[in-house]
Scaffold this active site. Structure first.
Site, PDB file in Angstrom:
ATOM      1  N   HIS A 155      18.809   4.128 -42.138  1.00 59.94           N
ATOM      2  CA  HIS A 155      19.234   5.217 -41.247  1.00 59.94           C
ATOM      3  C   HIS A 155      20.041   4.650 -40.081  1.00 59.94           C
ATOM      4  CE1 HIS A 155      16.143   7.593 -43.331  1.00 59.94           C
ATOM      5  NE2 HIS A 155      16.825   8.635 -42.932  1.00 59.94           N
ATOM      6  N   LYS A 159      17.839   6.408 -34.799  1.00 63.04           N
ATOM      7  CA  LYS A 159      16.571   6.937 -35.312  1.00 63.04           C
ATOM      8  C   LYS A 159      15.405   6.196 -34.658  1.00 63.04           C
ATOM      9  CE  LYS A 159      14.153   8.310 -39.517  1.00 63.04           C
ATOM     10  NZ  LYS A 159      13.841   9.643 -38.997  1.00 63.04           N
TER      11      LYS A 159
HETATM   12  P1  NAD Z   1      18.235  14.060 -31.389  1.00 59.40           P
HETATM   13  O1  NAD Z   1      17.567  13.142 -30.412  1.00 59.40           O
HETATM   14  O2  NAD Z   1      19.734  14.002 -31.509  1.00 59.40           O
HETATM   15  O3  NAD Z   1      17.868  15.587 -31.031  1.00 59.40           O
HETATM   16  C1  NAD Z   1      16.622  16.002 -30.530  1.00 59.40           C
HETATM   17  C2  NAD Z   1      16.922  17.084 -29.483  1.00 59.40           C
HETATM   18  O4  NAD Z   1      15.695  17.674 -29.076  1.00 59.40           O
HETATM   19  C3  NAD Z   1      17.601  16.504 -28.225  1.00 59.40           C
HETATM   20  O5  NAD Z   1      18.782  17.234 -27.954  1.00 59.40           O
HETATM   21  C4  NAD Z   1      16.540  16.715 -27.153  1.00 59.40           C
HETATM   22  O6  NAD Z   1      17.088  16.957 -25.867  1.00 59.40           O
HETATM   23  C5  NAD Z   1      15.823  17.936 -27.692  1.00 59.40           C
HETATM   24  N1  NAD Z   1      14.518  18.168 -27.065  1.00 59.40           N
HETATM   25  C6  NAD Z   1      13.594  17.260 -26.691  1.00 59.40           C
HETATM   26  N2  NAD Z   1      12.547  17.881 -26.115  1.00 59.40           N
HETATM   27  C7  NAD Z   1      12.826  19.205 -26.108  1.00 59.40           C
HETATM   28  C8  NAD Z   1      12.127  20.357 -25.633  1.00 59.40           C
HETATM   29  N3  NAD Z   1      10.952  20.274 -25.010  1.00 59.40           N
HETATM   30  N4  NAD Z   1      12.712  21.570 -25.817  1.00 59.40           N
HETATM   31  C9  NAD Z   1      13.908  21.683 -26.429  1.00 59.40           C
HETATM   32  N5  NAD Z   1      14.626  20.604 -26.887  1.00 59.40           N
HETATM   33  C10 NAD Z   1      14.069  19.395 -26.725  1.00 59.40           C
HETATM   34  O7  NAD Z   1      17.535  13.801 -32.775  1.00 59.40           O
HETATM   35  P2  NAD Z   1      18.027  14.254 -34.247  1.00 59.40           P
HETATM   36  O8  NAD Z   1      18.763  13.137 -34.890  1.00 59.40           O
HETATM   37  O9  NAD Z   1      18.678  15.607 -34.163  1.00 59.40           O
HETATM   38  O10 NAD Z   1      16.621  14.336 -35.009  1.00 59.40           O
HETATM   39  C11 NAD Z   1      15.606  15.227 -34.561  1.00 59.40           C
HETATM   40  C12 NAD Z   1      14.395  15.125 -35.500  1.00 59.40           C
HETATM   41  O11 NAD Z   1      14.748  15.651 -36.794  1.00 59.40           O
HETATM   42  C13 NAD Z   1      13.906  13.686 -35.762  1.00 59.40           C
HETATM   43  O12 NAD Z   1      12.494  13.694 -35.834  1.00 59.40           O
HETATM   44  C14 NAD Z   1      14.512  13.353 -37.119  1.00 59.40           C
HETATM   45  O13 NAD Z   1      13.786  12.358 -37.827  1.00 59.40           O
HETATM   46  C15 NAD Z   1      14.390  14.707 -37.800  1.00 59.40           C
HETATM   47  N6  NAD Z   1      15.255  14.919 -38.965  1.00 59.40           N
HETATM   48  C16 NAD Z   1      14.702  15.584 -40.023  1.00 59.40           C
HETATM   49  C17 NAD Z   1      15.455  15.894 -41.117  1.00 59.40           C
HETATM   50  C18 NAD Z   1      14.830  16.705 -42.237  1.00 59.40           C
HETATM   51  O14 NAD Z   1      15.506  17.042 -43.224  1.00 59.40           O
HETATM   52  N7  NAD Z   1      13.529  17.075 -42.103  1.00 59.40           N
HETATM   53  C19 NAD Z   1      16.801  15.517 -41.183  1.00 59.40           C
HETATM   54  C20 NAD Z   1      17.360  14.845 -40.087  1.00 59.40           C
HETATM   55  C21 NAD Z   1      16.574  14.568 -38.960  1.00 59.40           C
END
Ligand code: NAD
Length: 270
Positions: A155, A159
């Site tokens: 990744h 991450k």
């Molecule tokens: P990222 O850090 O870019 O985004 C997370 C967002 O959440 C940030 O903008 C942050 O400010 C926000 N956030 C944090 N606390 C918050 C709150 N209290 N209220 C509202 N927003 C809040 O991360 P990302 O790359 O977008 O990944 C996010 C999650 O999704 C990770 O856990 C990742 O592993 C997961 N993910 C899952 C899949 C899937 O298919 N299930 C695919 C990709 C990523």
């Protein structure tokens, strides 16, 4: 039209989820939230994402969604996700949860929420990975006993959790197929003189580099041959489309159809 709230809407996944909602004619984005300390609170999410103003201003909490949403989509971090989960249970909203990296206690809280509401919780919302889980189950049953099983994932550098939720889910599927307990047979790192490989172990390797969206290979290696099942995601849009499809699916559930569902349920693979 299904009304969607996206939390963490300015995150990597959040922005693409906003785009995926914009492209799906069955849903409308009514609420977008971000971390309360975010400099983007009050900004128009359509403008932030680059699809043009859509009149949805980024809010500091889900409280604005009480009247104006059917399903919440959450790809953030474990701690805020648990608080969003509790909000959904309290306010009778369905949830599509994509966050990874939950500890055992948090996973138990998610299961408990499924007793009184309907939610979809998947470590990976891509159709290809969901199919790969089916293939892994078959491969483990046919190849499994006696072969060495290794899961290698890669990744992007941002991450924060490892191994990926998808790699762990793959390990669980294989362990279940072989009647093993993943917590007892997983090996997460190797260094120094470790002795020969335990034949029952399932090994994990995590690579973090550059802008890799998500790659998983599972190796079933015997003496004389090996099978490798590989999935490569080249765009986050595949996860976002799967999550929006899950939101449409879960929104059709009746009030008494509670449970924690996953992408296999959404795709009708059970
Ligand atoms: P990222 O850090 O870019 O985004 C997370 C967002 O959440 C940030 O903008 C942050 O400010 C926000 N956030 C944090 N606390 C918050 C709150 N209290 N209220 C509202 N927003 C809040 O991360 P990302 O790359 O977008 O990944 C996010 C999650 O999704 C990770 O856990 C990742 O592993 C997961 N993910 C899952 C899949 C899937 O298919 N299930 C695919 C990709 C990523």
């Amino acid at each position: 039209m299904i009304k969607i709230a996206i939390v963490g809407a300015a995150g990597r996944m959040g922005k693409i989820l906003v785009e995926a909602c914009h492209e799906n004619e069955n849903v409308v984005l009514t609420v977008a939230t971000e971390h309360p300390q975010s400099a983007l609170i009050g900004a128009d999410i359509g403008e932030v994402v680059g699809i043009g103003k859509n009149g949805v201003m980024i809010a500091p909490s889900l409280d604005v969604a009480e009247q104006d949403c059917d399903v919440v989509i959450d790809f953030t971090r474990p701690e805020p996700s648990i608080s969003h989960l509790n909000w959904c249970v309290k306010n009778n909203k369905q949830l599509v949860l994509g966050t990874t990296g939950f500890n055992e206690e948090e996973k138990a809280q998610i299961q408990q929420a499924g007793e009184s509401s309907a939610l979809v919780f998947a470590a990976n919302y891509s159709v290809g990975v969901t199919l790969s889980l089916k293939l892994l189950d078959t491969a483990a049953r046919i190849m499994g006993e006696g072969v060495d099983i290794e899961i290698i994932e890669a990744h992007h550098r941002h991450k924060v959790d490892a191994p990926s939720g998808t790699a762990l889910r793959m390990g669980e599927v294989i362990a279940n197929a072989l009647g093993r307990d993943l917590s007892q047979c997983a090996v997460y790192s190797r260094e120094g003189i470790m002795g020969e490989r335990d034949r029952n172990s399932i090994g994990f390797q995590a690579i973090r580099a550059g802008d890799i969206v998500g790659e998983h290979t599972v190796m079933f290696a015997d003496i004389g041959e090996r099978i490798e099942i590989t999935h490569k995601a080249s765009s986050r849009m595949t996860f976002a489309k799967g999550a929006v499809r899950s939101a449409v699916w879960v929104a059709k559930k009746g009030v008494d159809e509670c449970g924690v569902f996953d992408m296999q349920d959404v795709l009708g693979l059970r």
